[in-house]
Design a protein around this motif. Structure first.
Motif, PDB file in Angstrom:
ATOM      1  N   ARG A  91       0.840  -1.220   0.000  1.00  0.00           N
ATOM      2  CA  ARG A  91       0.000   0.000   0.000  1.00  0.00           C
ATOM      3  C   ARG A  91       0.866   1.257   0.000  1.00  0.00           C
ATOM      4  NH1 ARG A  91      -5.563   0.166   3.161  1.00  0.00           N
ATOM      5  NH2 ARG A  91      -4.270   0.866   4.887  1.00  0.00           N
ATOM      6  N   ARG A  92       1.989   1.169   0.736  1.00  0.00           N
ATOM      7  CA  ARG A  92       2.875   2.348   0.801  1.00  0.00           C
ATOM      8  C   ARG A  92       3.632   2.575  -0.499  1.00  0.00           C
ATOM      9  NH1 ARG A  92       4.287   0.165   5.825  1.00  0.00           N
ATOM     10  NH2 ARG A  92       6.226  -0.607   4.915  1.00  0.00           N
ATOM     11  N   GLN A  93       3.952   1.495  -1.215  1.00  0.00           N
ATOM     12  CA  GLN A  93       4.886   1.597  -2.332  1.00  0.00           C
ATOM     13  C   GLN A  93       4.229   1.591  -3.710  1.00  0.00           C
ATOM     14  OE1 GLN A  93       8.037   2.112  -1.703  1.00  0.00           O
ATOM     15  NE2 GLN A  93       8.021   1.653   0.488  1.00  0.00           N
ATOM     16  N   ARG A  94       2.946   1.296  -3.787  1.00  0.00           N
ATOM     17  CA  ARG A  94       2.401   0.941  -5.091  1.00  0.00           C
ATOM     18  C   ARG A  94       2.341   2.088  -6.092  1.00  0.00           C
ATOM     19  NH1 ARG A  94      -3.545  -0.967  -3.243  1.00  0.00           N
ATOM     20  NH2 ARG A  94      -4.222   0.907  -2.186  1.00  0.00           N
ATOM     21  N   ASN A  95       2.557   3.295  -5.649  1.00  0.00           N
ATOM     22  CA  ASN A  95       2.619   4.398  -6.615  1.00  0.00           C
ATOM     23  C   ASN A  95       4.034   4.636  -7.125  1.00  0.00           C
ATOM     24  OD1 ASN A  95      -0.130   4.899  -6.500  1.00  0.00           O
ATOM     25  ND2 ASN A  95       0.102   6.190  -4.668  1.00  0.00           N
ATOM     26  N   LYS A  96       4.976   3.847  -6.654  1.00  0.00           N
ATOM     27  CA  LYS A  96       6.360   3.981  -7.092  1.00  0.00           C
ATOM     28  C   LYS A  96       6.699   2.878  -8.092  1.00  0.00           C
ATOM     29  CE  LYS A  96       7.676   5.745  -2.530  1.00  0.00           C
ATOM     30  NZ  LYS A  96       8.387   5.400  -1.288  1.00  0.00           N
ATOM     31  N   ASP A  97       7.769   3.090  -8.821  1.00  0.00           N
ATOM     32  CA  ASP A  97       8.224   2.098  -9.792  1.00  0.00           C
ATOM     33  C   ASP A  97       8.791   0.887  -9.037  1.00  0.00           C
ATOM     34  OD1 ASP A  97       9.616   0.549 -11.587  1.00  0.00           O
ATOM     35  OD2 ASP A  97      10.401   2.245 -12.721  1.00  0.00           O
ATOM     36  N   PRO A  98       8.247  -0.310  -9.270  1.00  0.00           N
ATOM     37  CA  PRO A  98       8.719  -1.476  -8.501  1.00  0.00           C
ATOM     38  C   PRO A  98      10.204  -1.767  -8.718  1.00  0.00           C
ATOM     39  CG  PRO A  98       7.184  -2.131 -10.236  1.00  0.00           C
ATOM     40  CD  PRO A  98       7.123  -0.661 -10.150  1.00  0.00           C
ATOM     41  N   GLU A 124       1.741 -16.237 -11.385  1.00  0.00           N
ATOM     42  CA  GLU A 124       1.595 -16.182 -12.847  1.00  0.00           C
ATOM     43  C   GLU A 124       0.203 -16.643 -13.266  1.00  0.00           C
ATOM     44  OE1 GLU A 124       6.313 -16.838 -14.061  1.00  0.00           O
ATOM     45  OE2 GLU A 124       4.947 -18.561 -14.073  1.00  0.00           O
ATOM     46  N   GLN A 125      -0.290 -17.678 -12.604  1.00  0.00           N
ATOM     47  CA  GLN A 125      -1.636 -18.168 -12.940  1.00  0.00           C
ATOM     48  C   GLN A 125      -2.701 -17.126 -12.566  1.00  0.00           C
ATOM     49  OE1 GLN A 125      -2.412 -22.151 -11.572  1.00  0.00           O
ATOM     50  NE2 GLN A 125      -4.603 -22.005 -11.931  1.00  0.00           N
ATOM     51  N   LEU A 126      -2.540 -16.535 -11.411  1.00  0.00           N
ATOM     52  CA  LEU A 126      -3.511 -15.527 -10.961  1.00  0.00           C
ATOM     53  C   LEU A 126      -3.518 -14.312 -11.891  1.00  0.00           C
ATOM     54  CD1 LEU A 126      -2.734 -15.854  -7.158  1.00  0.00           C
ATOM     55  CD2 LEU A 126      -4.997 -16.235  -8.167  1.00  0.00           C
ATOM     56  N   GLN A 127      -2.364 -13.982 -12.441  1.00  0.00           N
ATOM     57  CA  GLN A 127      -2.276 -12.805 -13.311  1.00  0.00           C
ATOM     58  C   GLN A 127      -3.062 -12.966 -14.600  1.00  0.00           C
ATOM     59  OE1 GLN A 127       2.126 -11.792 -13.350  1.00  0.00           O
ATOM     60  NE2 GLN A 127       1.173  -9.779 -13.587  1.00  0.00           N
ATOM     61  N   THR A 128      -3.339 -14.208 -14.967  1.00  0.00           N
ATOM     62  CA  THR A 128      -4.083 -14.430 -16.210  1.00  0.00           C
ATOM     63  C   THR A 128      -5.586 -14.212 -16.021  1.00  0.00           C
ATOM     64  OG1 THR A 128      -4.459 -16.778 -15.763  1.00  0.00           O
ATOM     65  CG2 THR A 128      -2.397 -16.194 -16.899  1.00  0.00           C
ATOM     66  N   LEU A 129      -6.016 -14.062 -14.783  1.00  0.00           N
ATOM     67  CA  LEU A 129      -7.451 -13.936 -14.526  1.00  0.00           C
ATOM     68  C   LEU A 129      -7.908 -12.501 -14.739  1.00  0.00           C
ATOM     69  CD1 LEU A 129      -7.724 -16.101 -11.256  1.00  0.00           C
ATOM     70  CD2 LEU A 129      -8.248 -16.789 -13.615  1.00  0.00           C
ATOM     71  N   PRO A 130      -9.153 -12.340 -15.197  1.00  0.00           N
ATOM     72  CA  PRO A 130      -9.631 -10.973 -15.459  1.00  0.00           C
ATOM     73  C   PRO A 130      -9.720 -10.104 -14.202  1.00  0.00           C
ATOM     74  CG  PRO A 130     -11.368 -12.611 -15.845  1.00  0.00           C
ATOM     75  CD  PRO A 130     -10.120 -13.371 -15.626  1.00  0.00           C
ATOM     76  N   GLY A 131      -9.823 -10.737 -13.038  1.00  0.00           N
ATOM     77  CA  GLY A 131      -9.924  -9.944 -11.809  1.00  0.00           C
ATOM     78  C   GLY A 131      -8.596  -9.452 -11.278  1.00  0.00           C
ATOM     79  N   ALA A 132      -7.495  -9.915 -11.890  1.00  0.00           N
ATOM     80  CA  ALA A 132      -6.169  -9.506 -11.390  1.00  0.00           C
ATOM     81  C   ALA A 132      -6.034  -8.001 -11.478  1.00  0.00           C
ATOM     82  CB  ALA A 132      -5.077 -10.193 -12.197  1.00  0.00           C
ATOM     83  N   GLY A 133      -5.441  -7.415 -10.449  1.00  0.00           N
ATOM     84  CA  GLY A 133      -5.382  -5.952 -10.403  1.00  0.00           C
ATOM     85  C   GLY A 133      -3.976  -5.415 -10.278  1.00  0.00           C
ATOM     86  N   GLU A 134      -3.922  -4.143  -9.912  1.00  0.00           N
ATOM     87  CA  GLU A 134      -2.648  -3.415  -9.899  1.00  0.00           C
ATOM     88  C   GLU A 134      -1.638  -4.001  -8.923  1.00  0.00           C
ATOM     89  OE1 GLU A 134      -3.248   0.691  -9.116  1.00  0.00           O
ATOM     90  OE2 GLU A 134      -4.475   1.006 -10.911  1.00  0.00           O
ATOM     91  N   ALA A 135      -2.104  -4.397  -7.761  1.00  0.00           N
ATOM     92  CA  ALA A 135      -1.159  -4.894  -6.746  1.00  0.00           C
ATOM     93  C   ALA A 135      -0.470  -6.164  -7.232  1.00  0.00           C
ATOM     94  CB  ALA A 135      -1.885  -5.146  -5.431  1.00  0.00           C
ATOM     95  N   LEU A 136      -1.245  -7.040  -7.877  1.00  0.00           N
ATOM     96  CA  LEU A 136      -0.660  -8.284  -8.391  1.00  0.00           C
ATOM     97  C   LEU A 136       0.383  -7.977  -9.464  1.00  0.00           C
ATOM     98  CD1 LEU A 136      -0.561 -11.359  -8.480  1.00  0.00           C
ATOM     99  CD2 LEU A 136      -2.707 -11.356  -9.736  1.00  0.00           C
ATOM    100  N   HIS A 137       0.076  -7.061 -10.348  1.00  0.00           N
ATOM    101  CA  HIS A 137       1.030  -6.710 -11.404  1.00  0.00           C
ATOM    102  C   HIS A 137       2.263  -6.018 -10.810  1.00  0.00           C
ATOM    103  CE1 HIS A 137      -1.840  -8.176 -14.199  1.00  0.00           C
ATOM    104  NE2 HIS A 137      -2.712  -7.196 -13.990  1.00  0.00           N
ATOM    105  N   TRP A 138       2.046  -5.160  -9.835  1.00  0.00           N
ATOM    106  CA  TRP A 138       3.179  -4.475  -9.186  1.00  0.00           C
ATOM    107  C   TRP A 138       4.072  -5.515  -8.508  1.00  0.00           C
ATOM    108  CZ3 TRP A 138       6.104  -3.602  -4.964  1.00  0.00           C
ATOM    109  CH2 TRP A 138       6.790  -2.384  -4.850  1.00  0.00           C
ATOM    110  N   GLY A 139       3.454  -6.442  -7.811  1.00  0.00           N
ATOM    111  CA  GLY A 139       4.225  -7.468  -7.111  1.00  0.00           C
ATOM    112  C   GLY A 139       5.037  -8.322  -8.068  1.00  0.00           C
ATOM    113  N   SER A 140       4.456  -8.618  -9.227  1.00  0.00           N
ATOM    114  CA  SER A 140       5.180  -9.428 -10.214  1.00  0.00           C
ATOM    115  C   SER A 140       6.421  -8.701 -10.707  1.00  0.00           C
ATOM    116  CB  SER A 140       4.274  -9.742 -11.408  1.00  0.00           C
ATOM    117  OG  SER A 140       3.281 -10.641 -11.004  1.00  0.00           O
TER     118      SER A 140
END
Lengths: 276, 277
Positions: free
Chosen positions: A138-145, A186-202
Motif C-alpha cells: 500500500r505504501r509503495q504501489r505508486n512507485k516504480d517497482p 503467474e496463474q492468478l495474473q491471467t485472470l480478469p480480476g487480477a489488479g494493480e497490486a498483483l502486477h506491481w508485485g510481479s
C-alpha cells in the motif's frame, strides 16, 4: 536524572462511555416470537441466510462477510483461485507440522486447527507477514517497482546464514527462489480480476530474481487481498482461513495413527550442547 | 543446489539444543542443571522458568519478583477482555486448556498485556540511549509523540479503565522487600513518569515498571516477552472456572435485541454469476 517516584494521585475510574449494546453491520438476527434469546431469521449484510445457502458459494459468502458485498464474477473467480492455491501449506510447513504433531500426539482433535493457525499467524511465512506485505504494498504501489527493488536490495541485510527479505513477502526461501508462489502468481495474473497490486508485485519479484529472491506465499496472498479491496488487518485471518483445510487434513490424517508414525529423533540425533 | 542450502542440510534430521533436554535413563536438564536433582524443591518454579528462557538461573529474589508480577495480573474480573474470553470458553465448555489459552492469546494485545511489551521496550530503550547522549526525558517524549499530535501517548504510561496503577505501588513494595536495586532504566522510567504526570496526569503502568526492571536485569526484548507471555493466566483461569461451574451459555447471555444492527437493509440475493449485490 531524578530517582524520585512521582506523587501519584488516587486510582480513579476513567468513566469511559462504554456503549450499552454492541453494534454490527454484518449480521441481523430476528428474534423468535417465543424466545428472545433465539433467532428465527438471520441476514448477512441484508441477505437472508437461507437464500444465500441456495444461491451462492461458500467463497462468495466469505467475501460478503468481510467486505460487505458479494463479489463480482471476476472477484469471485480471483478469490476462489487464490484460496485453492493457499489451501494447503504442505506437510513440510511448520504450521502443518504443528497440526501433524498435535494429531500424532493424540491432542484433542478440536485443538488441531487452533494450534496450527496460531503457528500460521507468525511473521515469517505466516499471517503476520501477509499483513506486513499488504502494508508495504500500500505504501509503495505508486512507485516504480524496479526502483523500489533496487533501493530495498541495497538496504536489506543478508544474514550470514538463512534467508533474507527485500520486503515482507519477497525474498529467498531455503536460499533460493520459491517456484510455487511464482507459478501461483503467474496463474492468478491471467485472470480478469487480477489488479494493480498483483502486477506491481510481479514486477517487484522479477527485479529480485538476479539476487535469488522472488515471491513468497504471503506476498501472493497479500497482492490478491489488496486487489480484492481487503484491509491489511484482514490479511492474517484470511490467510489462516485459506490454509485451514490442509492444516486440518494433515492433522487428522495422523490422529488415529500410532505415535511412531512421525519421526522422533533418537538420542544420536539430539545433541545437548551444554555441559551436563 | 545453492550455497544457502548448507544451513538447512546441517540441521536436517538433527536437533541441537543449548537449552537442554531429556537424557533417557539420566533425567532432564535445563542449561546444564539437572532438573530433578538440582532444581526441583530447591528453587521456585519461576526461577526454573527464567532459567529455561534466559539460560541463567536467577536469584531467589528475581524469581519471587517475577512471581509477584504475575500475581499483579491475576484479577479474577470477567469484564476484562482476556478474562472474558476465558469465561466464554468456560460457558461453551471448551476444555480448560483451550479456554484458558484462548484468554492468554487474547492478552497478546496492543492495548494491554504482553502485546504491549515491544512498544514499551522500544520507548524505554530508545529513551535511555537518548538520555545517555544528553537529551532529557521531555525531549524524548516530544520526539516520540511528534509535533502533530495533541494527545501525548507514551507506551507504558496510562492504562485502560482507570488512572494510576496500584499494581506498580505493590511491585515497588515487593522490589524494596527483595532489596532489588533501582537501575538506570527504572530511573529513566520514573523521570518520564514525572513528565507524564505534569503534562497528561498519567502515571507509569505495570508493563512499563516491569519492563524497565527486566531491562535492568539485562534481559533482551524476546526474553522479556517470553517471561511475560502468560502473565494473565491466573485471572483467566478464575473466570473460565466460574463460567464452567455455571450452566452452559449462562455467562452474560444476550437476547437478539442486545445487539444493535446497523447494516444494509434486507435485499434479494443475486444468482451466482451475476454482479454482486
Amino acid at each position: 536524572m531524578s530517582t524520585d517516584k512521582p506523587d501519584r494521585g488516587q486510582i480513579q475510574s476513567r468513566n469511559e462511555p462504554f456503549t450499552a449494546r454492541t453494534a454490527t453491520r454484518i449480521c441481523e438476527e430476528t428474534p423468535s416470537t417465543e424466545n428472545p434469546y433465539l433467532s428465527q431469521a438471520c441476514r448477512y449484510h441484508g441477505y437472508e441466510l437461507g437464500e444465500l445457502m441456495r444461491k451462492r458459494s461458500f467463497v462468495d459468502v466469505l467475501f460478503l462477510l468481510l467486505r460487505g458485498e458479494l463479489p463480482t464474477p471476476d472477484q469471485g473467480r480471483l478469490f476462489e483461485t487464490l484460496l485453492i492455491g493457499l489451501s494447503n501449506p504442505g506437510p513440510r510447513h511448520a504450521a502443518t507440522r504443528a497440526a501433524m504433531n498435535a494429531g500424532v500426539g493424540k491432542t484433542d482433535p478440536a485443538h488441531i486447527l487452533p494450534i496450527a493457525l496460531s503457528v500460521l499467524g507468525g511473521n515469517h511465512l505466516g499471517g503476520g507477514e501477509v499483513t506486513a506485505a499488504m502494508a508495504f504494498l500500500r505504501r509503495q504501489r505508486n512507485k516504480d517497482p524496479q526502483v523500489v527493488a533496487t533501493e530495498r536490495l541495497a538496504a536489506c541485510e543478508r544474514p550470514a546464514e538463512g534467508d533474507w527479505r527485500a520486503a515482507p513477502g519477497f525474498g529467498s526461501r531455503f536460499g533460493g527462489i520459491d517456484p510455487q508462489p511464482l507459478s501461483m502468481a503467474e496463474q492468478l495474473q491471467t485472470l480478469p480480476g487480477a489488479g494493480e497490486a498483483l502486477h506491481w508485485g510481479s514486477r517487484f519479484a522479477e527485479a529480485l530474481k538476479a539476487e535469488q529472491g522472488g515471491w513468497l506465499l504471503p506476498a501472493v496472498a497479500a497482492v490478491v487481498f489488496l486487489d480484492l479491496g481487503f484491509h491489511p488487518r484482514a490479511g492474517a485471518g484470511l490467510f489462516q482461513i485459506a490454509a485451514a483445510p490442509g492444516l486440518l487434513a494433515h492433522g487428522l490424517e495422523l490422529a488415529n495413527q500410532p505415535r511412531t508414525a512421525m519421526p522422533f529423533p533418537d538420542d544420536d540425533h539430539y545433541f545437548i550442547e551444554v555441559a551436563l | 543446489m545453492t550455497s544457502g542450502s548448507t544451513l538447512w542440510d546441517k540441521r536436517r534430521g538433527i536437533i541441537r539444543s543449548r537449552k537442554g533436554g531429556w537424557v533417557i535413563g539420566r533425567g532432564g536438564y535445563i542449561s546444564g542443571y539437572s532438573l530433578l536433582d538440582d532444581l526441583v524443591g530447591k528453587v521456585t518454579y519461576f526461577q526454573s522458568l527464567i532459567l529455561n528462557i534466559t539460560g541463567e538461573l536467577p536469584s531467589d529474589s528475581v524469581g519471587r519478583w517475577g512471581e509477584a508480577l504475575y500475581q499483579c495480573m491475576s484479577f479474577p474480573d470477567s469484564r476484562i477482555w482476556c478474562n472474558q474470553v476465558g469465561a466464554l470458553g468456560g460457558t461453551l465448555r471448551a476444555s480448560s486448556a483451550a479456554g484458558i489459552t484462548a484468554g492468554i492469546l487474547a492478552s497478546d494485545s496492543r492495548m494491554y498485556g504482553p502485546g504491549t511489551i515491544s512498544l514499551v521496550h522500544g520507548f524505554l530503550s530508545k529513551g535511555l540511549a537518548e538520555y545517555a547522549d544528553g537529551k532529557d526525558a521531555s525531549q524524548t517524549i516530544r520526539n516520540w509523540v511528534g509535533n502533530k499530535r495533541k494527545q501525548v501517548s507514551i507506551p507504558g504510561y496510562g492504562r485502560p479503565l482507570a488512572t494510576g496503577d496500584e499494581r506498580v505501588v505493590a511491585m515497588e513494595r515487593v522490589s524494596k522487600e527483595l532489596a532489588l536495586v533501582v537501575g538506570p532504566c527504572l530511573r529513566f522510567a520514573y523521570t518520564v513518569e514525572q513528565h507524564m504526570q505534569e503534562i497528561q496526569g498519567e502515571s507509569m503502568n505495570l508493563a512499563a515498571y516491569g519492563t524497565a526492571i527486566m531491562l535492568d536485569f539485562g534481559w533482551t526484548l524476546p526474553q522479556i516477552q517470553q517471561v511475560y507471555a502468560i502473565v494473565v493466566t491466573s485471572g483467566v483461569a478464575a473466570c473460565y472456572s466460574e463460567a464452567y461451574d455455571n450452566p452452559p451459555e449462562s455467562f452474560l447471555p444476550l437476547r437478539c435485541e442486545d445487539i444493535e444492527y446497523r447494516g444494509h437493509a434486507p435485499r434479494p440475493v443475486p444468482a451466482a454469476g451475476e454482479e454482486g449485490g
